[in-house]
Design a protein around this motif. Sequence first.
Motif, PDB file in Angstrom:
ATOM      1  N   PHE A   1       0.828  -1.211   0.000  1.00 27.26           N
ATOM      2  CA  PHE A   1       0.000   0.000   0.000  1.00 27.26           C
ATOM      3  C   PHE A   1       0.861   1.259   0.000  1.00 27.26           C
ATOM      4  O   PHE A   1       0.632   2.187  -0.776  1.00 27.26           O
ATOM      5  CB  PHE A   1      -0.955   0.024   1.207  1.00 27.26           C
TER       6      PHE A   1
ATOM      7  N   ILE B   1       1.557   6.491  -6.856  1.00 25.05           N
ATOM      8  CA  ILE B   1       0.464   7.300  -7.423  1.00 25.05           C
ATOM      9  C   ILE B   1       0.849   8.785  -7.382  1.00 25.05           C
ATOM     10  O   ILE B   1       0.676   9.522  -8.347  1.00 25.05           O
ATOM     11  CB  ILE B   1      -0.852   7.011  -6.657  1.00 25.05           C
TER      12      ILE B   1
ATOM     13  N   VAL C   1      -3.093  15.139 -19.231  1.00 26.83           N
ATOM     14  CA  VAL C   1      -3.701  14.933 -20.558  1.00 26.83           C
ATOM     15  C   VAL C   1      -5.203  14.847 -20.365  1.00 26.83           C
ATOM     16  O   VAL C   1      -5.669  14.036 -19.572  1.00 26.83           O
ATOM     17  CB  VAL C   1      -3.208  13.607 -21.183  1.00 26.83           C
ATOM     18  N   MET C   2      -5.941  15.691 -21.092  1.00 29.26           N
ATOM     19  CA  MET C   2      -7.394  15.634 -20.934  1.00 29.26           C
ATOM     20  C   MET C   2      -8.092  16.190 -22.162  1.00 29.26           C
ATOM     21  O   MET C   2      -7.505  16.977 -22.916  1.00 29.26           O
ATOM     22  CB  MET C   2      -7.838  16.389 -19.684  1.00 29.26           C
TER      23      MET C   2
ATOM     24  N   GLU D   1     -13.148  17.498 -20.385  1.00 32.45           N
ATOM     25  CA  GLU D   1     -12.631  17.208 -19.038  1.00 32.45           C
ATOM     26  C   GLU D   1     -12.004  18.453 -18.426  1.00 32.45           C
ATOM     27  O   GLU D   1     -12.116  18.712 -17.235  1.00 32.45           O
ATOM     28  CB  GLU D   1     -11.598  16.083 -19.100  1.00 32.45           C
TER      29      GLU D   1
ATOM     30  N   HIS E   1      -5.607  20.798 -11.212  1.00 34.04           N
ATOM     31  CA  HIS E   1      -6.595  20.122 -10.368  1.00 34.04           C
ATOM     32  C   HIS E   1      -6.298  20.476  -8.911  1.00 34.04           C
ATOM     33  O   HIS E   1      -5.135  20.355  -8.477  1.00 34.04           O
ATOM     34  CB  HIS E   1      -6.495  18.609 -10.583  1.00 34.04           C
TER      35      HIS E   1
ATOM     36  N   LEU F   1      -5.067  16.956  -7.180  1.00 37.37           N
ATOM     37  CA  LEU F   1      -3.926  16.282  -7.824  1.00 37.37           C
ATOM     38  C   LEU F   1      -2.816  17.252  -8.204  1.00 37.37           C
ATOM     39  O   LEU F   1      -1.661  16.854  -8.340  1.00 37.37           O
ATOM     40  CB  LEU F   1      -4.384  15.544  -9.082  1.00 37.37           C
TER      41      LEU F   1
ATOM     42  N   TYR G   1       0.174  17.023  -6.244  1.00 39.95           N
ATOM     43  CA  TYR G   1       1.070  15.875  -6.433  1.00 39.95           C
ATOM     44  C   TYR G   1       2.003  16.088  -7.630  1.00 39.95           C
ATOM     45  O   TYR G   1       2.952  15.343  -7.815  1.00 39.95           O
ATOM     46  CB  TYR G   1       0.287  14.589  -6.696  1.00 39.95           C
TER      47      TYR G   1
ATOM     48  N   MET H   1      -6.779  12.964   0.779  1.00 37.95           N
ATOM     49  CA  MET H   1      -6.988  11.863  -0.169  1.00 37.95           C
ATOM     50  C   MET H   1      -6.101  10.666   0.176  1.00 37.95           C
ATOM     51  O   MET H   1      -6.561   9.524   0.214  1.00 37.95           O
ATOM     52  CB  MET H   1      -6.702  12.340  -1.596  1.00 37.95           C
TER      53      MET H   1
ATOM     54  N   MET I   1      -7.304   7.000   1.532  1.00 38.97           N
ATOM     55  CA  MET I   1      -6.871   5.755   0.876  1.00 38.97           C
ATOM     56  C   MET I   1      -6.303   4.792   1.914  1.00 38.97           C
ATOM     57  O   MET I   1      -6.601   3.589   1.897  1.00 38.97           O
ATOM     58  CB  MET I   1      -5.812   6.059  -0.200  1.00 38.97           C
TER      59      MET I   1
ATOM     60  N   PHE J   1     -11.852   6.669  -7.097  1.00 36.25           N
ATOM     61  CA  PHE J   1     -11.208   7.719  -7.901  1.00 36.25           C
ATOM     62  C   PHE J   1     -12.205   8.386  -8.852  1.00 36.25           C
ATOM     63  O   PHE J   1     -12.036   9.541  -9.228  1.00 36.25           O
ATOM     64  CB  PHE J   1     -10.026   7.146  -8.695  1.00 36.25           C
TER      65      PHE J   1
ATOM     66  N   ILE K   1     -13.408  12.020  -5.649  1.00 34.31           N
ATOM     67  CA  ILE K   1     -12.604  13.220  -5.817  1.00 34.31           C
ATOM     68  C   ILE K   1     -13.338  14.216  -6.707  1.00 34.31           C
ATOM     69  O   ILE K   1     -13.787  13.869  -7.796  1.00 34.31           O
ATOM     70  CB  ILE K   1     -11.220  12.882  -6.435  1.00 34.31           C
ATOM     71  N   TYR K   2     -13.417  15.424  -6.241  1.00 33.81           N
ATOM     72  CA  TYR K   2     -14.060  16.470  -7.015  1.00 33.81           C
ATOM     73  C   TYR K   2     -13.147  17.692  -7.062  1.00 33.81           C
ATOM     74  O   TYR K   2     -12.554  18.027  -6.051  1.00 33.81           O
ATOM     75  CB  TYR K   2     -15.411  16.854  -6.402  1.00 33.81           C
TER      76      TYR K   2
ATOM     77  N   PRO L   1     -13.867  16.250 -11.038  1.00 33.70           N
ATOM     78  CA  PRO L   1     -13.556  14.919 -11.548  1.00 33.70           C
ATOM     79  C   PRO L   1     -12.137  14.802 -12.095  1.00 33.70           C
ATOM     80  O   PRO L   1     -11.618  15.733 -12.711  1.00 33.70           O
ATOM     81  CB  PRO L   1     -14.577  14.715 -12.677  1.00 33.70           C
ATOM     82  N   ILE L   2     -11.536  13.663 -11.852  1.00 40.60           N
ATOM     83  CA  ILE L   2     -10.168  13.431 -12.350  1.00 40.60           C
ATOM     84  C   ILE L   2     -10.250  13.021 -13.825  1.00 40.60           C
ATOM     85  O   ILE L   2     -11.052  12.148 -14.167  1.00 40.60           O
ATOM     86  CB  ILE L   2      -9.488  12.298 -11.541  1.00 40.60           C
ATOM     87  N   PRO L   3      -9.462  13.634 -14.688  1.00 43.09           N
ATOM     88  CA  PRO L   3      -9.482  13.235 -16.101  1.00 43.09           C
ATOM     89  C   PRO L   3      -9.154  11.750 -16.270  1.00 43.09           C
ATOM     90  O   PRO L   3      -8.423  11.171 -15.458  1.00 43.09           O
ATOM     91  CB  PRO L   3      -8.395  14.111 -16.737  1.00 43.09           C
ATOM     92  N   PHE L   4      -9.675  11.197 -17.348  1.00 39.98           N
ATOM     93  CA  PHE L   4      -9.550   9.752 -17.567  1.00 39.98           C
ATOM     94  C   PHE L   4      -8.092   9.295 -17.600  1.00 39.98           C
ATOM     95  O   PHE L   4      -7.752   8.236 -17.080  1.00 39.98           O
ATOM     96  CB  PHE L   4     -10.255   9.358 -18.870  1.00 39.98           C
TER      97      PHE L   4
ATOM     98  N   VAL M   1      -5.533  10.243 -16.034  1.00 38.54           N
ATOM     99  CA  VAL M   1      -4.952  10.061 -14.695  1.00 38.54           C
ATOM    100  C   VAL M   1      -5.618   8.881 -13.979  1.00 38.54           C
ATOM    101  O   VAL M   1      -4.942   8.091 -13.309  1.00 38.54           O
ATOM    102  CB  VAL M   1      -5.098  11.358 -13.856  1.00 38.54           C
TER     103      VAL M   1
ATOM    104  N   TYR N   1      -3.929   5.584 -12.304  1.00 35.48           N
ATOM    105  CA  TYR N   1      -4.218   5.127 -10.935  1.00 35.48           C
ATOM    106  C   TYR N   1      -4.740   3.677 -10.934  1.00 35.48           C
ATOM    107  O   TYR N   1      -4.370   2.870 -10.077  1.00 35.48           O
ATOM    108  CB  TYR N   1      -5.239   6.052 -10.257  1.00 35.48           C
TER     109      TYR N   1
END
Lengths: 640, 307
Positions: free
Chosen positions: A395, A402, A411-412, A416, A425, A428, A431, B15, B19, B58, B62-63, B65-68, B70, B74
């Motif tokens: 874990f 991650i 990339v989006m 998105e 974001h 994220l 990170y 987050m 997890m 995921f 998470i808001y 929304p995480i793009p596809f 990423v 994950y």
Amino acid sequence: MAIITKQARKKIWAFLALGMFSGLLLLPLFLSLPTGASGADPVPAASAKAADAKSVEKSRDVWYKTEGPVVGAPAPKTTDGPKDYPRYNFESRVLLWVGLQQHLYYGSFVLAVPIFCMVVEYLGIISKDKALSRKYDQLAYDFVKISLTAYSLTALLGGIVIFTFLTLYPTFFTYLSGIFRPVMATYALLFIAESGTLYIYYYGWDKMREGFLKWVHVSMSVMLNVIGTVLMMLANSWIAFMQSPAGVDADGRYLGNIWHVIHTTLWNPINVHRLLGNMAFGGGVVAAYAAYRFLTSKTDEERAHYDWMGYVAMFIGVCFLIPLPFAGYWLMREVYAYRQQMGITLMGGLLAWLFIIQAVMIGALFLTTNYYLWQGMERMRGAERYQKYIKYMVFVLIACFIVWLTPHTIVMTPAELKAMGGQQHPVLGNYGVMSAKNGAINTIITTTVLSFIMYQRGNKIPTVKWAPLGNSFLFGFFTMAYINIIWLAIYGYYIPANVRVGLSVPQVASTLSCLFIGVTLNALMLKGAKDTGPIAWGQISVRSQYALIMLATSFTWMMGLMGYIRSSVRLFWHVNEIMRDNSPWAFTHTIGFGANMISFNVLFFWMTILFVFWLGSLGAKKAPVTAPSGQKVPIPASSH
Amino acid sequence: MTGLKLVEGYMPIQMLGEMGLQALLFIFIFYLLDKKMGIKVNKLLQATLLFVYSILYFRYRIYPPIPFSVRAIYATMTLIGIFMWVSSTEEAWQDFRRPIIAVADATTGAAKMIRTVVIILLPFLVGFMGYNSMKPNVDEPIELRTVHPAPPASTKVHGKTFVLQTAQSPFRVDNDGKYSDKVQNTYIDGNPWDEKAPPYLQYVREGGQIFFQNCHWCHGDNLNGRGMFAFAFNPIPANFTDPGTIAQLQETFVFWRVAKGGLNLPREGFPWASVMPPWEQHLTTDEIWKVILFEYWHTGYYPRTWD
């Protein structure tokens, strides 16, 4: 007159031989001392003064900002045509790319393997167990035997690269060799010294098997490695000059100080990074070789031998893998400090996606290493008591991975992007920056060290009186290290960037302390420990061997990738900001093309190295391989 | 899941914490089932449940929304982690494999039925994936936007050349008028409206005035990229409070970007998705430096430096 005994005569010859090697090693350095790279005829002293005043033009070093006499021609301004860029109906750059990459792979391998030999041969000498000592010695001999064929291939590929360079980029090569003339001459001489030492080292193995001569033999391996490392550093000076030139003025004119040309700002970071990288790569290749032999083994004895060999190679490789990210971090820091735009192109701009791929590979290396160690615990009776912790470690590794992998630029699709409400974001995005990445990679490495400590004590129970205290200390030490690493990663968001960069020092210190203090303390605690059973070499899962192969492939792929990134960052320059690349290929390839090229190079290397291994096995005697038995398990002294 | 709020400022740690807690809960539940209730759940089922749960987490927790792309990373990582876990010991690995082997061997009636269903469904699944990848897509294509394109070595603004590696803000100065990278830290809690404010804070105030006259319409009152016009653009303007924007850059980089605007982004900045005006056409050089000074002071971030 005293009678010189046979033994003493041997000693004298040995000293003489060593002295000669030392002389040979130093000779090129002396040769390069008297003149710089001026190539000018000597001028009589009297007229020189007068000429100085009149004709010696002085100019300013682009990096060191010192004044120096102009002794070289300016960097040529090339044009796209057969004069500067003669070509076949093919992209010249790609041809050179393949040649250089293959040369580098083999060069790394033959630089790394003698270091292995040195370590393994030394372990054999100091080992008190005769059988184990012979085993180590044989392993070192096997290593050098493989590297001998690879050595010829390296030289061959070097020749191909030179010819390709000369025929496809003559103007650029002439300019570069004009500046590096003494370095190139030294390089060639050192190559001869390296070859001579290697051949005597290999062919003298049996003659120098016992007593003092064995020490002479292992000293020769030290010398071999010193020459090899200097060779690598000299070659590095060329690429470092192309990326961050020094010792020339803004027009590219050489200013007579060869040390400035060699010692550019990126030279040492590249040296350190490459040395460590070579070692990790060499370990990976040998481990993959052992894994392949394990998987194709027909007998338990063979399996036991290759299991052990794979472990030793992996162990040495990983020892050098652990400090590699820190060396990489230093290199990137120096790149940023040298040119902001270069740093941004690498990590935030054009080449940033390649860095994401690199992050994937680094993560994969550490995950694979952990996995291999956990699998290795399966062959130790008594290691079951640690297996319950594996899930927690998985874990931690995956959570860090991650964070480590979350890209800064995501990339989006435009939809998105809209849904996210901006390029960054809010969760994220945090990170995606260095502070988080540093925390993540340090945690991953510390966890890898923890896995190794568990592996170390798999089949042992400490019996020293202070064991409870030692265990508490280890627990507290690792806990503090994790807290320190994570806390500093968070704190890094609240301070200026230059201070934040400095935070990596205590983070790295925590990780390395865990490595050195943790492993050493653990080894001390295991002195005279109670054995719960021998390591059953050969009784490891096949999954572990696939892990070793993956480890090696990841190394190879990552080397190709990072070399490509480092080279691409010059963009349209042959020599950054000094000599422009005016060939039609002065553009950056697409990520897909780059990745395909790297994969091709990796595939090509593995195909040819398999050939090298096959050649090595042709000459192998069918010597019976005995399975390690009883308590005397053949593993590196440092690990148990 | 909406009941639990992500706390602004702590979201990344939250987050990771969530997890971790979920992983512990997962372990605890199966421990209880196995050791206390005698129900041994097969590893394959445990792995499948964990994987599906992580996908849902995921996707929906998470808001924004995480793009596809990423989420795909994950999910792959989770899958690798699960594989490492179930194959870490021989016992766990055999337990994981057992149902798969049983279905493949089809030694029982139920297993035979599952195998038949799988064999029939598999080609359809592959066909569906093939169809999905081949069918014409009307969505806008993905663009690899370079958020921070590499700057030029130097830039010319109002006739003066600035070397980006060495140029310094003329207003980031201490009380003696000398350039100082410590001054922001000294006055981070200072009051720019104080009449006796040091020169640095006075420049910050002037920068603030320029910001609220020219920039806040898009970059927002809080400098978070959510000004009143922001959502007319796609992507919305840069959010200076995010640690990935000005906090990552040298002050000279920001100076270059502000002066040249979206119109003069280099080729690397494809697809040039920025409508920021070239501010050199509207502001003086000093005004540009001052507004940047204000942005750093207000967000509390420091420009990147290297010594």
